[in-house]
Design a protein around this motif. Structure first.
Motif, short mmCIF file in Angstrom:
data_model
loop_
_atom_site.label_atom_id
_atom_site.label_comp_id
_atom_site.label_asym_id
_atom_site.label_seq_id
_atom_site.Cartn_x
_atom_site.Cartn_y
_atom_site.Cartn_z
N UNK A 2 0.76 -1.30 0.09
CA UNK A 2 0.10 0.01 -0.14
C UNK A 2 0.78 1.30 0.06
N UNK A 3 1.80 1.15 0.53
CA UNK A 3 2.83 2.41 0.81
C UNK A 3 3.48 2.51 -0.58
N UNK A 41 0.33 5.55 -1.34
CA UNK A 41 -0.54 5.64 -0.18
C UNK A 41 -0.09 6.40 0.64
N UNK A 91 0.54 7.60 4.92
CA UNK A 91 0.36 6.58 6.08
C UNK A 91 -1.18 6.41 6.71
N UNK A 133 -3.85 6.88 4.71
CA UNK A 133 -4.47 6.13 3.82
C UNK A 133 -4.27 4.53 4.10
N UNK A 149 -6.28 3.33 7.00
CA UNK A 149 -7.92 3.33 6.89
C UNK A 149 -8.25 2.13 5.96
#
Lengths: 347, 268
Positions: A221-222, A226, A228, A230, A233
């Motif tokens: 995700x990172x 995104x 932190x 985002x 969530x």
């Protein structure tokens, strides 16, 4: 040759005997929880029968809890049950007190616990997150009597002199928040004390689920750019939601059954309903502990039976809460392996 | 946002050794985690639209190097990075660089497939929505799934959980998701190593297709795969880049074979 065959047969026979013995022993041991639970529920139902014969459904709806005239010469016979004259056992005030303290404590504890868990797993930087996690877990190990003492000595006076008047001043248009603060031990003190006890349970359960979210998911995700926030969530939160539910139910279970701390800070109000959050209350658990001495003076034993009935109801509510938690967590866990699995494991 | 791409894609600094423009240029790079030196004085560069492969034995620092290229070390405590990492001429570690922008331009695919436990469609759509893209999501989903060779296999079950896909399909979905943001560079950290031979072959074919319009930096310890796909090759041993240059020349020079035998086929 023959001797050796016999020897082997003998040894095998012994081994199978030992195995059978161990299996039987374990089988009997495995029955123990069932026997204890059935025995406990059976006993509580048995002691409750005369109470329900005497009070009927009034046990749930009446407010008064009165052992009757203990100096009377003879007990009286009502609905085929011997009680002291004028005795009345209504659990409504205790049901309300238990519900109010527990639910209000949960409402206060869950958001705080969620924030603590989020901070300890994602929000603050290393090494603060480890320190925070250890502190929260240590809070869970503090004996409830210590929380009770803290509530009585520190929270009670603070609520009576600072927090209560402040709330009364700003929230008085809301009926339940308006009224004079006359006592240090009241519904608000009991709620805040319970909140402190529930927070570590909910926070720890949620934090562990958050920490268990696969690092690959977080990294990918990172790597998608995104932030932190985002990542939290969209990746962390969906996987810890079930654990937060599970932790909340565990916390509710603790709040419902908490005895000593509530006994020390709730005001132990009998025969009255709380008018506002500054009124004294009593819960079922605290009443069982607080009224046992007095109940033993009832020669008909009806007061002890009535406390047993409170215990039966408390147990039924706790079991129901546990059952609901399982249903909620399992249904959530079907789409959420990490958090659901964890919360399921805890429950 | 300090990074201004992709319009200037591929117009960065040129390497002194080559006429091709470098998309990524790494100079005197050292990485220390805690007290351990993971990378030492690494120099290499990545030309546009091709596959630059870094091979080396386990623990040689190749994955660590890859994670530097999109600043994945930012989240690890006690890390010190020295040297320069330039992306189209801009230093990725300069003050004020937006990490979000870096990772939008430089995507990454990991060793194990990392589909989120959502629908196949949502895995890509959410990525776009998080970046504020609201229009044309369905078209984008179709185009990246097609680009990753997955569209025909999943077009009838886009709303099924991504976890129902096979390992190879999940990895292609991870690649599709990374492609959704139209990155200039795709970092691939041993993307085939957790897959079966057939899926590995599919990923290899996919990389060969993608390299026509995307710059790929691949890390692997499989020499045969490196040989099939690489345009440029770097060999890392013990945190240093031992050899770096055009893949064909390096394989012909047998320096890789020598290193491979020295490190037992880059075994795990």
């Amino acid at each position: 040759m023959i001797r050796s065959e016999q020897g082997r047969l003998t040894s095998r026979g012994l081994r199978s005997l030992v195995e059978t013995g161990v299996q039987t022993g374990l089988g009997i041991l495995a029955l123990a929880p069932f026997v204890v639970l059935v025995g406990l529920v059976g006993y509580l139902i048995w002691v409750s029968i005369p109470v329900f014969r005497y009070m009927r459904w009034g046990f749930f709806s009446h407010i008064a809890w009165n052992l009757g005239n203990l100096y009377a010469y003879h007990p009286v016979l009502v609905h085929g049950v011997r009680v002291m004259p004028g005795a009345e056992f209504g659990a409504f005030a205790f049901l309300l007190g238990t519900g109010l303290t527990s639910l209000m404590a949960i409402c206060l504890a869950v958001p705080i616990a969620f924030l603590l868990a989020s901070a300890a797993s994602f929000g603050v930087s290393w090494p603060w997150r480890n320190i925070l996690a250890i502190l929260v877990e240590m809070m869970a190990g503090v004996p409830s009597v210590v929380f009770g003492l803290f509530g009585f000595i520190v929270l009670g006076p603070a609520i009576a002199t600072q927090v209560g008047p402040w709330l009364n001043h700003w929230l008085s248009p809301i009926p339940f928040f308006s009224g004079p603060v006359t006592s240090e031990t009241n519904l608000l003190t009991a709620t805040v004390t319970l909140t402190l006890m529930v927070i570590p349970i909910v926070a720890t359960t949620t934090r562990v689920a958050m920490a268990r979210v696969p690092r690959d998911w977080v990294d990918s995700a990172r790597a998608l750019g995104w932030t932190e926030h985002e990542v939290f969530w969209h990746v962390i939160w969906p996987h810890s939601r079930a654990a937060l539910t599970g932790g909340t139910i565990l916390g509710l279970g603790r709040a419902l059954g908490e005895t000593m701390a509530v006994l020390m800070v709730s005001g132990n109000a009998l025969n009255v309903l709380p008018k506002n959050i500054y009124s004294g209350v009593s819960t079922m658990a605290a009443t069982i502990a607080g009224q046992l001495d007095a109940a033993l003076t009832d020669p008909t034993r009806m007061a002890v039976h009535a406390l047993g009935t409170l215990g039966l109801i408390l147990m039924a509510i706790s079991l129901a809460v546990n059952l609901i938690a399982r249903v909620v967590v399992v249904s959530d866990g079907q789409t959420d392996h990490a958090g659901g699995g964890l919360a399921h494991g805890i429950l | 946002m300090l990074l201004t791409l992709p319009s200037d894609r591929g117009n960065g600094t040129s390497s002194p050794q080559d006429d091709h423009p470098a998309v990524i240029d790494v100079e005197a790079l050292s990485l220390t985690v805690g007290t351990r030196a993971v990378l030492r004085q690494v120099n290499f560069w990545v030309p546009a639209n091709g596959i630059t492969t870094v091979v080396g034995p386990s623990g040689s620092g190749k994955s660590s190097l890859l994670r530097i290229l999109n600043r994945m070390w930012d989240h690890v405590p006690r890390v010190r990075i020295e040297g320069h990492v330039r992306f189209s001429g801009q230093d990725l570690y300069a003050r004020g660089v937006d990490v979000r922008a870096v990772r939008t331009h430089i995507g990454m695919v990991f060793q194990r497939p990392t589909p989120f436990p959502r629908s196949i469609y949502d895995n890509i759509a959410l990525t776009l929505r998080v970046h504020g893209i609201r229009q044309g999501i369905s078209d984008r989903v179709e185009s990246v799934l097609s680009a990753s060779g997955l569209w025909d296999e999943v077009k009838d079950r886009l709303l099924a959980s991504a976890l129902t896909l096979s390992g190879g399909q999940q990895q292609r979905l991870s690649i599709a998701r990374a492609l959704a943001l139209n990155p200039a560079v795709l970092l691939m950290d041993e993307p085939q190593s957790a897959l079966d031979p057939r899926s590995r072959d599919q990923i290899t074919q996919l990389m060969l297709t993608l390299k026509k319009h995307t710059t790929i930096v691949l890390v692997t310890h499989h020499l045969d795969e490196a040989k099939r796909v690489s345009d440029r090759l770097g060999v890392m041993v013990g945190g240093t880049m031992e050899v770096f240059g055009p893949a064909r020349e390096i394989f012909q020079s047998e320096s890789v074979a020598r290193l491979a035998s020295a490190t037992q086929e880059f075994g795990q």
